[in-house]
Design a protein around this motif. Structure first.
Motif, short mmCIF file in Angstrom:
data_model
loop_
_atom_site.label_atom_id
_atom_site.label_comp_id
_atom_site.label_asym_id
_atom_site.label_seq_id
_atom_site.Cartn_x
_atom_site.Cartn_y
_atom_site.Cartn_z
N ALA D 210 45.32 47.13 32.43
CA ALA D 210 45.64 46.04 33.36
C ALA D 210 45.16 46.40 34.76
N THR D 211 45.38 47.64 35.15
CA THR D 211 44.93 48.04 36.48
C THR D 211 43.43 47.85 36.61
N LEU D 212 42.73 48.31 35.56
CA LEU D 212 41.28 48.17 35.60
C LEU D 212 40.88 46.69 35.52
N ALA D 213 41.68 45.93 34.77
CA ALA D 213 41.34 44.51 34.63
C ALA D 213 41.53 43.76 35.95
N ILE D 214 42.50 44.20 36.75
CA ILE D 214 42.66 43.56 38.06
C ILE D 214 41.37 43.71 38.84
N ALA D 215 40.81 44.92 38.74
CA ALA D 215 39.55 45.16 39.43
C ALA D 215 38.49 44.15 38.97
N THR D 216 38.34 44.05 37.65
CA THR D 216 37.34 43.13 37.13
C THR D 216 37.67 41.70 37.51
N ALA D 217 38.94 41.36 37.44
CA ALA D 217 39.33 39.98 37.73
C ALA D 217 38.97 39.61 39.16
N ILE D 218 39.13 40.56 40.06
CA ILE D 218 38.79 40.27 41.45
C ILE D 218 37.30 39.97 41.55
N ILE D 219 36.51 40.78 40.85
CA ILE D 219 35.06 40.52 40.87
C ILE D 219 34.75 39.18 40.22
N GLU D 220 35.42 38.91 39.11
CA GLU D 220 35.14 37.66 38.42
C GLU D 220 35.52 36.46 39.28
N ALA D 221 36.66 36.58 39.95
CA ALA D 221 37.07 35.48 40.83
C ALA D 221 36.04 35.29 41.92
N ALA D 222 35.55 36.40 42.43
CA ALA D 222 34.55 36.32 43.48
C ALA D 222 33.27 35.68 42.93
N ALA D 223 32.93 36.06 41.69
CA ALA D 223 31.72 35.50 41.09
C ALA D 223 31.87 33.99 40.92
N LEU D 224 33.05 33.56 40.47
CA LEU D 224 33.28 32.12 40.33
C LEU D 224 33.22 31.46 41.69
N GLY D 225 33.84 32.10 42.67
CA GLY D 225 33.79 31.59 44.02
C GLY D 225 32.35 31.47 44.48
N PHE D 226 31.58 32.50 44.13
CA PHE D 226 30.18 32.53 44.52
C PHE D 226 29.41 31.37 43.91
N LEU D 227 29.77 31.03 42.68
CA LEU D 227 29.09 29.92 42.02
C LEU D 227 29.68 28.57 42.42
N GLY D 228 30.65 28.63 43.33
CA GLY D 228 31.26 27.39 43.79
C GLY D 228 32.29 26.84 42.84
N LEU D 229 32.81 27.71 41.99
CA LEU D 229 33.77 27.24 41.00
C LEU D 229 35.17 27.79 41.25
N GLY D 230 35.36 28.36 42.40
CA GLY D 230 36.67 28.97 42.65
C GLY D 230 37.42 28.26 43.75
N ALA D 231 37.85 29.05 44.72
CA ALA D 231 38.69 28.54 45.78
C ALA D 231 37.99 27.41 46.54
N THR D 232 38.81 26.49 47.05
CA THR D 232 38.25 25.41 47.87
C THR D 232 38.53 25.70 49.33
N ALA D 233 37.74 25.07 50.20
CA ALA D 233 37.87 25.29 51.62
C ALA D 233 39.24 24.81 52.11
N PRO D 234 39.74 25.40 53.12
CA PRO D 234 39.18 26.51 53.90
C PRO D 234 39.69 27.88 53.42
N THR D 235 40.15 27.94 52.19
CA THR D 235 40.70 29.20 51.69
C THR D 235 39.70 30.34 51.89
N PRO D 236 40.12 31.40 52.51
CA PRO D 236 39.16 32.48 52.78
C PRO D 236 39.03 33.43 51.60
N GLU D 237 38.61 32.90 50.46
CA GLU D 237 38.41 33.77 49.30
C GLU D 237 37.10 34.52 49.52
#
Ligand SMILES: Nc1ncnc2c1ncn2[C@@H]1O[C@H](COP(=O)(O)OP(=O)(O)OP(=O)(O)O)[C@@H](O)[C@H]1O
Ligand SMILES: Nc1ncnc2c1ncn2[C@@H]1O[C@H](COP(=O)(O)OP(=O)(O)OP(=O)(O)O)[C@@H](O)[C@H]1O
Ligand SMILES: [Mg+2]
Ligand SMILES: [Mg+2]
Lengths: 322, 335, 337, 287, 517
Positions: D210-237
Motif C-alpha cells: 500500500a505504501t508503494l501503491a500510494i507512490a504509484t497512485a500519486i504518479i497516476e493521478a498526476a498522469a491523469l491530470g496531465f492528460l486533462g482527466l483529473g482535477a478541475t481548475a483551480p485545484t492546484p493538483e
C-alpha cells in the motif's frame, strides 16, 4: 488401564494427484493405506517410520483435520469420522495436537498469553480472569514463568517454544494428545528436557499420547507400544520392549540396525538395506517393502501380507504365514 | 512442453473473451456518440440519428457484441469509424512503431537493470550499490511525462544533441519494410538512416525505459541477494569456481525467474503506458492511436486496439511462463 | 597411529557483525587433522561447527563475517594471506566440502552432469569426453546405479540420498586431500544415513582422504570417527579419541550430552537433561561458558574462563577446572538426574 | 534463567528499531511526514492564495517575493505547490485505501474459499491486469467524466487486482502454515481463523504494498491530470499544474520544474518508506 | 545552406532533388493532429482541408486572405436574374493527377455523388440544405451543357451559394479515381491541384509532391510538401526551432515572443474569421432570465482574457460574428466590464446573493479558444466577484458537443470558425431557433430573429441583406444568449526563409506560392 480410548479401523487417505487439462485427477498418493490400531487409556503409542511414510497424515486424520478416504475412527465410543462439525469441535477439546515445528506452529503475531488463552475462548471456558490465571498456571507447568506471557513466539528459543506448544495443547485438558515429531527440531540436550516434560505431564494430567517420530531412540524412550509404518502401512506393532528386543519384520530389523549408537564398542551387524523409499504415488505391488527386503519371497511380490497377531505383537509379513 | 503451450494458449481464450466483453461493456458505457464526433460541431439531430443507424450503433449492445465477435473469429477487426479503413491493416504501422520503441526501451532496461542489480548484489553495501539503488528509487519515483519534457529541454533544446520528436528526418525519409526502422535501415544498407533512427529513438526509449530499468534493477538485486545466500551457491564456491561464474552462471539463472516475471509485466505496461511518451515525442504509436480513438469514440479501434495490446500482454506473459520452464526444470507443467 | 597433520587450525576466531558489534561465533579454537583420519566435530546447534568449516574453506561471508584471528595451515602452508585465486585452487581441489542439506545444495537449474563436470574441469585438464567418463566413474564410486542417465537429470528428479551421493561424488571429483562434511546425513532417514556413512568410511579407506565430519549425533561419531572434538558456544570443550570421549567423558557438557540421548538399547525411566539453553552468542559471560548449566559448577567456574587442559592420555584435552582438580583425586562428582 | 535481565520488547518497537536502522527509510518517512505536515498546514503557511489571480504578476521567475515564481494567472507557484500536497496525498491515500479494502476482501474470499469463487475472482483479476492500467484508468474516467474524484476512483479500480492477488497468495500460503492447522486442531470456527490468524498474518505485505501503491497512485493521478482527466481548475493538483504549464517549458521552466519536483519527492518519500517497511514487515525477510 | 538542422551537430545530406542545387524546396508543415480523410467531402475537419486544399481545387476560390469570390477551376460564372441558374465556364486543358481530363462531366459526377449521399458519407452537404432527397435541398439539378460548361439549377435562391461552392469540401476529384478506389479513395486522393499525393502514414506524416503538369505555369514553387503530426504545441515549437519543420500552426500566444526573439523564425498571423463565446442556456434557471444573462455579460473581463491567453492579439467580441464579415454591426455598444452594473442587474433579477452553477469548459484547443480551461479559470474568478460560484466542468469533446447540443449545459464555452465568410453561416447556424438541436447550443429561440434570418437567406441584394443582419445583431445583443468573447487571431510560426505564406481566415490555405528565400 486397558480401557480403549481410540480405535482405528482400515484408515485410508489417498491424496489425488491432479494435473493435466482442467486439473483432472491423474493418480493418487496412498499416504495412509489401510491402517488399523487401537490406543488404550493412559498409554503412549509411538509411531515411527521414515519420512513420507504417512505418519503425519495419520495424525491429522485422527483429528479429522483432513478427511479420511476410508476407515473408521472411534474415540470414546464416538465415531469421529461421522461427526457433525459442531460435535467435532467439541470433541477436539479432548484431542489436542503438538506439532513438529515450534517455529511454525505458533502464530507469530500473537503473544503467548493470547496463544494459550485462545483454546479456552474458543471452547467458551471460564471468565477472562480465570483464563488468565489458567494461562499463568500452565506456563509454570511447562517450566516457563508467568512473566513470559506477554512475549511473542520469536522471543523464545526452540525448546521454550515447544513447551508453549505443549502448554497450548494442554489448555483444554484433553484426554489424548497427538504429538507429531515434537522433538525432531530440537537439539539433544533440549530434546531431553521436552521429553521429560511430556512424561511428567502425562502422569500429572493422565494423558494418553500418540507420539509420532522418526527417531527410534526417542520413541522407545517414551512409548509403551510402538507401531512401525512403511509406505502408508503399519507393518509391525508391539509392546515397545518386545519390538526393540525382538523385531520380527525385516524392515524393522533393518531400521533398528541402521540407527547409530553412541558406543564405539558395539559391533554393528551390518544389515544395510539397499535402495530408497519408493514413492507412495507408485507403491510396489504386494508387500510394499519387497523391493528392498533381503528375505523377499515370491509371494511378497504379488500379495499384500495379512496382519498377524502373535500375542499382541502384530506383524504384517509373509514370513509369518501359517 | 508442446502440450503445455497448447494448453496455455487454449486457456487464454476465456481471458481474451472476457476481455472483449469488458472492453465492449466499457466503451459502451462511455457517454458520447461516435456519430457526433464524425459529424463534428456542425451536426444536426437527424444527421446524428441517421449516422448512428448507419453505423449500427442503434442495435442492442449484445447484438453489436456478437457481430463484433463474429468478425473477430474471422480475423476481421472491423473498420475504423473515423478513417473507414480496415483496422487489420491500419493498426499495423502503429503497432510496429510502438513495438520498436518498446523493444528498444525494454532492451535498455534489461541490460542496464539486470547488470546494475547484479553488481549491486555482488558488491552489496558498496558505494556502487548505494548509488545504483538510490538512482533506481529516483527512477521509479519519476513521472515519465515530466522526465520526457525535461529530457527534451536539456538534450534537444539546450544541448542540441538529439532530435525532439518523431522517428525519422521527414526530409530524408526512411523507407519502411518491416516498419522497424532499425532493421529496415540496415536491410537497405543505409548507415546514415540507421544513425538517424537511433538518434530519434534515444530520448523516448530512455524515458520509457526508466521505470522498468529501475524496477528490474531492484528486483534483480533483491533476488540475487537471496539466491547468493543459498546452499548451492556455497557449493559452487566450495568447488573453487570463480566469483564471476558463480554470479553470472549459478546465481543469475536462479535469480532470473522473478526478474522474468517483472520483465513480462513491465513490457505489457510499457505497451499501454507508451501513451504519454508517444504524446510527448510524437511517436506514431499504438498508445497515441488508442488515445485518439477514445476521444473520437472510434469504438472498433478502441476495442481492437485494447484487445490487441491485452493479447500481446497475455502472450508476453505466456512466453515468460514458457521461459520459466526452460530455465527451471522443476516447473513440470506438462504433469 | 602417528599421522602427520594435513590441516592445522590455530586459535581461530571468527565474528559476525550485528549492528555495530562484532559477535564471535568461533572463539579461539585449535585442532589438527591428521592425514587419513576421520575427525568428528559435535556440538549443539549454533556452537560454531559450520563456521569453523567455512573458515577452513575460506568461505566466511564477508560482510558480515570476519576472521579476527588465527591461522589455518594446509600441508604446512598458511592459508591466511593467500589470494582469492590461490584459494580457488585449493577449494574443490585439495579441500572439498559437502553440506547438510542435500535438497538445496545442488543448483536446481543445472543438470547433475553439468555441475559435476564443472567441478572436474575446474581443476583438471580433462577434455569434456574424459570428464564425462570420470563423472560416471565417480557416480559409480558413490554407489549410484545408472550413472549415465543421472548425468542428464536435474537435482529435483533425485531423492535426498541420491543427491547427497552426488554431492559426495562432486566433492571427490579431484581426489581432495581433505573432505569436510558438514552434517551430511542430518536431513536423511536412518536407513539412508547408514548407507552414506558406510560410503564415507569406504572412501576414506580407499582413497585415504582425511575427513572432518560435523554432526550433532553422537551415534554417527561413534560409527565412523577416530577422533572427536566437542564444541560448545564457539569453543572446543573437549577433544580426543572417540572411545575415550564416548566411554569416559571428562567435561560435564559431554557427559550431559551423552546422558541425554535416548538410548535404543534399553529404556531409561528418565533422561538426563542439561538445564537451560546455550547462551546466545554475544552475551558476555564471565567465567566458564557452561557454568550456568553445569551440574558440577563451583566458585572458580564463575570467575575464570578455563583453558583447554591437556591430559596426559594421548592428546585428550578438556576445558574444565574439574579436570585440574580431578587429576589427583577421586572427588569426581556424579551427575545426578 | 535470569528473569530480570531479559527486556520486554513489544514487536512494534522491535519493528521500529529495525526500521530506524534503515537510513533511507527514515529519510523517506521524513519526506512523507514533511509533505503530510505541509498538506495539513498549507492554508496557514502558504504566503498567497492558491487561486487568486493577479494578472499583473503573470509568469514571473522565482524571486524573493515568489519563491517558485508565478504561473500564467499570476498565482504564486510556491503556494500552489503547498496546497497541491493536499490533493496528491488525498488522492494517493484514499485511492489506495479503496483498492486495499476491495482488493483485500476479494483476495481473502478467493484465497480462503477457493474453488469456483477463486477461479472467478482470479480470472477477473487476470483480465483487469491484462489491460494497460493507464488505458483502464482513462476508460474509467471517460465513463465517469473527468474530475479529481473520478480520477481517484479510476486509480483505485486499476489497483484492485494488485492487492487482490497479493492477499490471495498470502492467504493461500498462510493457510498452509502449521499454526493454522493448529488453530483448526483447537476446534476454532472458520471465521475466527480467518480474522484472527489468516488476516493479521497476511496484512503486512499489504501495508508495504500500500505504501508503494500510494507512490504509484500519486504518479497516476498526476498522469491523469496531465492528460486533462483529473482535477478541475483551480485545484492546484501537481499533474494538472504540469499539464497547464507544459507549453511554457522554454520560456517559464519554473512552472514545470517545481510541481514536477514535488511529485518526484513525495513519490520518492513513499517509495523509500515502503522499502524500509518491506524489510521490517515482510516476514520473508525476517529471521 | 541551413536546410537541415535536424539531428544536432552533424549536417545531414541535403534533401533536395539533385538538379536544383542547394535551394530548399521541401516544406515540412507541423500540426497538432492528423487528417482523418483526404477526400474532403467526407469530413468537416480542418486538419483534412489543410492537406486537401493542395490536392484538389474548387470551381471558385476565395481570395488569398479573405472570402471574396475569385475564379478557380471555373473561369467565369453567369448568374440568371432570378438567381436560380448558375452557369460555370470551366478552365480548359486541366488534367487530374491520374492523367484523366477535368471537364463538365467530372463536375457533374462530383456533385451528383455528394447529393445522392447521406450524412455519414458526406457530412458537409448540409451547406446546400441537405441531400437530394431532403426537402430543404436547394439544388434541383447539375448538368453538363458542353465539355466545359456546367449549369446548376436551384429550387430557390440561396444567397451564399457561390461562397459555398468555394469551400474546400467541394474540391473536384477525379471520377476515374473515385471509381477505381471506391471506399479507399479517402486514402488515395486524386485532384487537379498543385500537389500530388504520395504517401500517408497515419498520425505521422502525409507527403505530397509537386504536380509537374499543373495548369498555372511556374507553380507550385515547392517540390515537396510534408505534413507532420506533432501533438504537443511545445514539442512542435521545439521541432521548428531545430529546423525539423518549417511551418507550424497552433503557436501558443505565450510563445509569440520566443519566436519573435529567434532570428531564424517568424510569426505569421491568420486573419480572424471566428467567434469564441460563452453560451448561456436560455432555458435553464436562472439563465432564462435576460437580466441574469446581461449581468454575466458585464461580469466577464475580456481584456484580461485576451491579454493573458491570446497574447493580446484577439479582438474583444460584441457580436456573434467577426467584423471581417459583411453585415457586421459596429454600432452595437458592447457590455462593458462593470461589476457594479452586473451586481445591480442580478439584484434586479432577485439574485443579489448570487448562485452556484456549472461552467463547462472545452477539453480541446480550438483556434478561437486555444486554452479553454484557462479562460474558464479567469471567467470563474470574474464571476465569483459578483457572487456567482462557477464550478469548472469538463468532459471529452464528443460528449461535450453532445451535451451542448441537447441543452444539458448551463454556462458553457464554445466557438465557431466560419466556413464561407457569410453572416448566415454564423447567425442562422448558431442562434436561430431552427438550429436548436444542432448548433444553437444556447437553445435560444426568438421568432422575430427567425423571420429576419429566413428573409436574409433568400435575399440576394447585399445591402438589404446587411441591414437585416444588423438588425438581427441588435436583437441578439439585447437578449444576450451569449457572452461573445473574442475573435482570435490564430498564430503560426515559420522559419524565416519561408516566403509567401498567406494564411487564410478559413483555416486552410493552398501552399501554391510558398517558397524558400
Ligand atoms: N495434502 C497433501 N496432498 C498430497 N499429498 C500429500 C499431502 N500431504 C501429504 N502427502 C503425501 O503423503 C505422504 C505421507 O506424508 P506424511 O506427511 O504423512 O509423511 P510423514 O511420515 O509425516 O513424513 P515426515 O517424516 O517427512 O514428516 C507423502 O508422500 C506426502 O507427499
Ligand atoms: N552469515 C552469518 N551471519 C551472522 N551470524 C552467523 C552467520 N553464520 C553463522 N552465524 C552465527 O555463528 C554462530 C555459529 O553458527 P554455526 O552455523 O557455525 O553453528 P553450527 O554449530 O553449525 O550449528 P548447526 O548445528 O545449527 O548447523 C551462530 O550463532 C550463528 O548465529
Ligand atoms: Mg510428518
Ligand atoms: Mg551448521
Amino acid at each position: 488401564m486397558s480401557e480403549l480410548l481410540l480405535e482405528v479401523n482400515g484408515l485410508k487417505k489417498y491424496f489425488p494427484i491432479t494435473g493435466g487439462f482442467l486439473g483432472r485427477k491423474q493418480g493418487e498418493v496412498k499416504a495412509v493405506d489401510d491402517v488399523s490400531f487401537f490406543v488404550k487409556k493412559g498409554e503412549t503409542l509411538g509411531i515411527v517410520g521414515e519420512s513420507g511414510c504417512g505418519k503425519s497424515t495419520t495424525g491429522r486424520l485422527l483429528m479429522r483435520l483432513i478427511e479420511a478416504s476410508d476407515g473408521k475412527i472411534v474415540f470414546e465410543d464416538k465415531e469421529i469420522t461421522s461427526m457433525s462439525k459442531s460435535e467435532l469441535r467439541k470433541t477436539r477439546r479432548d484431542i489436542q495436537m503438538v506439532f513438529q515445528d515450534p517455529y511454525a506452529s505458533l502464530n507469530p503475531r500473537h503473544s503467548i498469553e493470547q496463544i494459550l488463552e485462545e483454546p479456552l475462548i474458543v471452547h467458551g471456558i471460564g471468565t477472562r480472569e480465570e483464563r488468565r490465571k489458567q494461562v499463568k498456571d500452565m506456563l509454570e507447568v511447562v517450566g516457563l514463568s508467568s512473566y513470559h506471557a506477554k512475549r511473542y513466539p520469536h522471543q523464545f528459543s526452540g525448546g521454550q517454544r515447544q513447551r508453549i506448544g505443549i502448554a497450548k495443547a494442554l489448555m483444554t485438558k484433553p484426554k489424548l494428545i497427538i504429538a507429531d515429531e515434537p522433538v525432531s527440531a530440537l537439539d539433544v540436550s533440549i530434546q531431553a528436557q521436552v521429553l521429560n516434560l511430556m512424561k511428567d505431564i502425562q502422569k500429572e494430567f493422565q494423558l494418553t499420547y500418540i507420539f509420532i517420530a522418526h527417531d527410534l531412540g526417542v520413541v522407545r524412550h517414551i512409548s509403551d507400544r510402538v507401531g512401525v509404518m512403511y509406505l502408508g502401512r503399519l507393518i509391525e506393532l508391539a509392546e515397545s520392549e518386545e519390538l526393540y528386543e525382538n523385531p520380527k519384520h525385516p524392515y524393522t530389523k533393518a531400521l533398528l540396525s541402521a540407527v547409530p549408537v553412541p558406543d564405539p564398542d558395539i559391533k554393528k551387524k551390518t544389515f544395510l538395506i539397499e535402495g530408497e523409499l519408493p514413492s507412495p504415488a507408485n507403491p510396489p505391488s504386494g508387500c510394499a517393502f519387497h523391493t528392498r527386503c533381503v528375505e523377499c519371497m515370491n509371494i511378497c511380490k504379488s500379495t499384500r501380507p495379512e496382519e498377524h497377531n502373535l500375542n499382541g505383537h502384530y506383524v504384517a509379513c509373509h514370513l509369518f504365514n501359517g | 512442453m508442446l502440450t503445455y503451450t497448447a494448453r496455455r494458449i487454449f486457456s487464454l481464450i476465456p481471458v481474451l473473451l472476457g476481455m472483449t466483453l469488458i472492453v465492449f461493456a466499457i466503451i459502451h458505457a462511455i457517454p458520447g456518440n461516435p456519430a457526433q464526433v464524425i459529424l463534428g460541431q456542425r451536426a444536426t439531430e437527424q444527421a446524428i440519428a441517421e449516422v448512428t443507424k448507419q453505423l449500427g450503433l442503434d442495435k442492442p449492445w449484445y447484438i453489436q457484441y456478437f457481430d463484433y465477435l463474429n468478425n473477430l473469429i474471422h480475423g476481421d477487426l472491423g473498420n475504423s469509424l473515423r478513417t473507414r479503413g480496415p483496422i487489420n491493416e491500419e493498426i499495423w504501422p502503429y503497432l510496429t512503431a510502438t513495438a520498436e520503441l518498446t523493444i528498444v526501451a525494454m532492451f535498455i532496461a534489461i541490460v542496464i537493470g539486470v547488470n546494475a542489480g547484479i553488481i549491486s548484489a555482488w558488491f552489496s553495501k558498496s558505494w556502487f550499490d548505494y548509488v545504483a539503488m538510490v538512482l533506481a528509487l529516483i527512477g521509479v519515483s519519476m513521472p515519465i511525462f515530466w522526465l520526457g519534457l525535461m529530457e527534451q529541454w536539456v538534450f534537444s533544446i539546450e544541448l542540441n544533441w538529439l532530435p525532439t520528436t518523431g522517428r525519422e528526418n521527414v526530409r530524408d525519409p526512411i523507407t519502411a519494410i518491416t516498419n522497424f526502422y532499425l532493421i529496415d535501415t540496415l536491410l537497405q544498407g543505409r548507415m546514415d538512416h540507421f544513425i538517424t533512427a537511433v538518434k530519434h529513438l534515444v530520448m523516448p526509449s530512455a524515458a520509457l525505459a526508466t521505470i522498468p530499468m529501475a524496477i528490474i534493477a531492484r528486483m534483480t538485486r533483491a533476488t540475487m541477494l537471496e539466491v547468493m545466500k543459498s546452499d548451492y551457491i556455497r557449493t559452487a564456491r566450495a568447488k573453487g569456481l570463480r566469483m564471476f561464474w558463480v554470479v553470472y552462471k549459478h546465481s543469475l539463472k536462479n535469480a532470473i525467474i522473478p526478474v522474468l516475471t517483472v520483465i513480462g509485466l513491465q513490457t505489457g505496461l510499457l505497451l499501454g503506458g507508451a501513451i504519454l511518451t508517444e504524446t510527448i515525442f510524437s511517436w506514431p504509436g499504438i498508445g497515441r492511436y488508442l488515445y485518439d480513438a477514445i476521444t473520437f469514440r472510434d469504438y472498433p479501434v478502441i476495442q481492437s486496439g485494447i484487445l490487441i495490446i491485452a493479447a500481446i500482454f497475455v502472450l508476453i506473459n505466456l512466453i515468460v511462463d514458457l521461459l520459466y520452464v526452460l530455465v527451471d526444470p522443476r516447473i513440470k507443467y506438462s504433469k | 597411529m602417528s599421522k602427520e597433520p594435513i590441516l592445522q587450525i590455530k586459535d581461530l576466531k571468527v565474528s559476525f557483525q550485528s549492528g555495530k558489534k562484532f559477535i564471535p561465533a568461533v572463539d579461539g579454537i585449535s585442532f589438527d587433522l591428521k592425514n587419513g583420519e576421520i575427525l568428528g566435530i559435535v556440538g549443539e546447534s549454533g556452537s560454531g561447527k559450520s563456521v569453523t568449516s567455512l573458515a577452513t574453506m575460506g568461505l566466511i561471508p564477508s560482510p558480515p563475517g570476519k576472521i579476527e584471528n588465527g591461522e589455518i595451515f594446509f600441508e604446512g602452508k598458511d592459508l591466511k594471506n593467500i589470494s582469492e585465486k590461490e584459494w580457488r585452487k585449493i577449494r574443490g581441489n585439495q579441500i572439498s566440502m559437502i553440506f547438510q542439506e542435500p535438497m538445496t545444495s545442488l543448483n536446481p537449474l543445472f543438470t547433475i552432469g553439468n555441475q559435476l563436470l564443472e567441478a572436474i574441469r575446474l581443476h583438471t585438464d580433462l577434455t569434456k569426453a574424459q570428464s564425462i567418463v570420470r563423472s560416471i566413474e565417480l557416480l559409480k564410486l558413490v554407489g549410484i546405479p545408472r550413472a549415465e542417465g543421472i548425468l542428464k537429470e536435474h537435482p529435483h528428479q533425485l531423492s535426498g540420498g541420491m543427491r547427497q551421493r552426488v554431492m559426495i561424488a562432486m566433492a571427490m571429483a579431484c581426489n581432495p586431500k581433505v573432505l569436510i562434511a558438514d552434517e551430511p546425513t542430518t536431513a536423511l532417514d536412518v536407513t539412508i544415513q547408514a548407507q552414506i556413512l558406510a560410503l564415507m568410511k569406504d572412501l576414506n579407506k580407499k582413497t585415504n582422504t582425511s575427513i572432518i565430519l560435523i554432526t550433532h549425533d553422537l551415534g554417527v561419531v561413534a560409527e565412523i570417527c577416530e577422533r572427536v572434538i566437542v564444541m560448545y558456544s564457539g569453543q572446543i570443550v573437549e577433544q580426543g579419541d572417540v572411545r575415550k570421549i564416548l566411554k569416559d567423558p571428562q567435561h560435564p557438557y559431554t557427559k550431559g550430552l551423552l546422558k541425554s540421548v535416548p538410548d535404543l538399547r534399553g529404556k531409561k525411566d528418565r533422561l538426563y537433561s542439561i538445564p537451560g539453553t546455550v547462551p546466545s552468542p554475544g552475551t558476555t559471560l564471565k567465567g566458564c561458558r557452561f557454568a550456568a548449566r553445569c551440574a558440577e559448577v563451583f566458585g572458580k567456574c564463575r570467575e575464570e574462563s578455563p583453558e583447554l587442559f591437556k591430559t596426559e592420555k594421548d592428546g585428550h584435552e578438556v576445558r574444565c577446572f574439574l579436570h585440574t582438580l580431578n587429576e589427583r583425586s577421586d572427588k569426581h562428582v556424579g551427575v545426578t538426574s | 534463567m535470569t528473569p530480570i535481565q531479559e527486556k520486554l520488547t513489544p514487536p512494534w518497537k522491535e519493528a521500529w528499531q529495525s526500521f530506524y536502522k534503515n537510513k533511507l527509510a527514515v529519510i523517506g518517512l521524513g519526506i512523507v511526514i514533511f509533505f503530510i505536515v505541509i498538506a495539513l498546514v498549507s492554508p496557514w503557511i502558504a504566503p498567497y492564495s492558491f487561486k487568486d489571480q493577479i494578472m499583473a504578476e503573470r509568469m514571473q521567475a522565482p524571486s524573493s517575493k515568489h519563491w517558485f515564481g508565478t504561473d500564467d494567472f499570476g498565482r504564486d507557484i510556491f503556494s500552489r505547490v503547498l496546497y497541491g500536497a493536499r490533493i496528491s496525498l488525498w488522492v494517493g491515500f484514499f485511492s489506495v485505501l479503496g483498492s486495499v479494502v476491495v482488493g483485500t476482501t476479494l483476495g481473502i474470499v478467493a484465497g480462503y474459499y477457493g474453488r469456483f469463487v477463486d477461479t472467478l475472482i482470479s480470472r477477473i483479476f487476470d483480465i483487469m491486469l491484462a489491460f494497460p492500467s493507464i488505458l483502464l484508468a482513462i476508460a474509467v474516467v471517460a465513463i465517469l467524466g473527468p474530475s479529481l474524484q473520478n480520477a481517484l476512483i479510476a486509480i483505485a479500480v486499476i489497483n484492485i487486482p494488485n492487492f487482490g492477488r497479493l492477499v490471495r497468495s498470502r492467504v493461500l500460503s498462510v493457510k498452509q502454515e502449521e499454526y493454522i492447522m493448529a488453530a483448526k486442531a483447537v476446534g476454532m470456527l472458520d471465521a475466527r481463523i480467518l480474522l484472527r490468524h489468516i488476516l493479521p498474518n497476511s496484512i503486512s505485505p499489504v501495508i508495504v504494498q500500500a505504501t508503494l501503491a500510494i507512490a504509484t497512485a500519486i504518479i497516476e493521478a498526476a498522469a491523469l491530470g496531465f492528460l486533462g482527466l483529473g482535477a478541475t481548475a483551480p485545484t492546484p493538483e501537481w499533474g494538472k499544474m504540469l499539464a497547464d504549464s507544459k507549453n511554457y517549458i522554454t520560456n517559464a521552466p519554473w512552472t514545470l520544474f517545481f510541481p514536477g519536483m514535488a511529485i518526484m519527492l513525495t513519490v520518492l518519500g513513499f517509495n523509500l518508506m515502503g522499502d524500509g517497511l518491506r524489510d521490517v514487515l515482510d516476514p520473508k525477510m525476517k529471521q | 545552406s541551413n536546410n537541415s538542422k535536424e539531428t544536432g551537430g552533424k549536417k545531414e545530406t541535403p534533401t533536395t532533388s539533385s538538379e536544383g542545387g542547394s535551394k530548399k524546396d521541401t516544406l515540412v508543415y507541423g500540426r497538432g493532429g492528423d487528417s482523418t480523410s483526404l477526400d474532403p467531402i467526407t469530413t468537416t475537419e480542418g486538419e483534412a482541408y489543410k492537406v486537401t486544399i493542395n490536392i484538389y481545387e474548387t470551381l471558385l476560390n476565395y481570395g488569398d486572405q479573405d472570402t471574396t469570390i475569385n475564379p478557380g477551376l471555373a473561369e467565369k460564372v453567369d448568374v440568371s436574374d432570378d438567381k436560380l441558374k448558375y452557369t460555370f465556364h470551366l478552365r480548359k486543358g486541366v488534367k487530374f493527377h491520374d492523367g484523366t481530363d477535368f471537364n463538365a462531366d467530372a463536375v457533374v459526377y462530383n456533385f451528383n455523388r455528394w447529393m445522392n449521399g447521406n450524412d455519414e458519407q458526406f457530412p458537409y452537404y448540409s451547406m446546400f440544405g441537405g441531400y437530394k432527397k431532403d426537402e430543404g435541398h436547394v439544388i434541383k439539378e447539375v448538368k453538363a451543357v458542353d465539355e466545359n460548361t456546367v449549369e446548376f439549377d436551384l429550387k430557390r435562391p440561396q444567397a451564399p451559394f457561390l461562397k459555398n461552392i468555394a469551400m474546400s469540401a467541394f474540391g473536384i476529384a477525379s471520377p476515374a479515381a473515385i471509381e477505381k478506389y471506391g471506399d479507399d479513395f479517402r486514402n488515395n486522393p486524386v485532384g487537379t491541384g498543385p500537389f500530388k499525393f504520395v504517401e500517408w502514414k497515419q498520425n505521422d506524416k502525409i507527403v505530397l509532391e509537386k504536380n509537374p503538369d499543373y495548369w498555372q505555369q511556374g507553380l507550385p514553387k515547392l517540390n515537396k510538401l510534408i505534413f507532420r503530426v506533432i501533438p504537443e504545441n511545445a514539442a512542435r515549437l521545439n521541432a521548428l526551432a531545430k529546423g525539423e519543420i518549417d511551418v507550424m500552426d497552433g503557436l501558443n500566444n505565450s510563445d509569440e515572443d520566443t519566436v519573435k526573439n529567434n532570428p531564424d523564425l517568424q510569426v505569421i498571423e491568420r486573419p480572424s474569421n471566428n467567434i469564441g463565446y460563452i453560451g448561456l442556456n436560455t432555458t435553464k434557471k436562472p439563465l432564462d432570465n435576460k437580466l441574469v444573462r446581461q449581468a454575466i455579460n458585464h461580469a466577464v473581463d475580456k481584456k484580461t482574457i485576451i491579454d493573458a491567453f491570446y497574447g493580446g492579439k484577439a479582438l474583444p467580441a460584441k457580436n456573434p460574428m467577426p467584423p471581417s464579415i459583411e453585415g457586421y454591426n459596429d454600432a452595437i455598444e458592447e457590455y462593458t466590464y462593470d461589476l457594479e452594473k452586473a451586481k445591480a442587474l442580478l439584484k434586479e433579477a432577485g439574485l443579489e446573493k448570487g448562485f452556484e452553477i456549472d461552467l463547462w469548459a472545452m477539453p480541446v484547443a480550438r483556434p478561437y479558444m486555444p486554452e479553454a480551461q484557462k479562460v474558464a479559470e479567469v471567467i470563474q474568478e470574474s464571476l465569483s466577484k459578483v457572487g456567482i460560484k462557477a464550478n469548472i466542468q469538463s468532459v471529452d469533446w464528443a460528449t461535450y458537443l453532445e451535451k451542448a447540443r441537447k441543452g444539458e449545459f448551463g454556462i458553457f464555452m464554445l466557438g465557431w470558425t466560419g466556413d464561407n465568410g457569410d453572416p448566415d453561416n454564423f447567425i442562422y447556424t448558431l442562434l436561430d431557433k431552427d438550429s436548436i438541436g444542432s448548433n444553437n447550443y444556447a437553445q435560444y429561440s426568438n421568432d422575430e430573429l427567425h423571420n429576419i434570418l429566413i428573409e436574409a437567406q433568400t435575399e440576394t441584394d447585399q445591402t438589404k441583406r446587411n441591414d437585416l443582419y444588423k438588425k438581427a445583431q441588435e436583437i441578439i445583443h439585447e437578449d444576450a444568449p451569449w457572452v461573445p468573447l473574442v475573435h482570435s487571431t490564430p498564430l503560426l510560426a515559420a522559419a524565416k526563409d519561408v516566403q509567401n505564406y498567406l494564411p487564410h481566415p478559413t483555416g486552410s490555405e493552398s501552399l501554391l506560392k510558398v517558397e524558400f528565400k
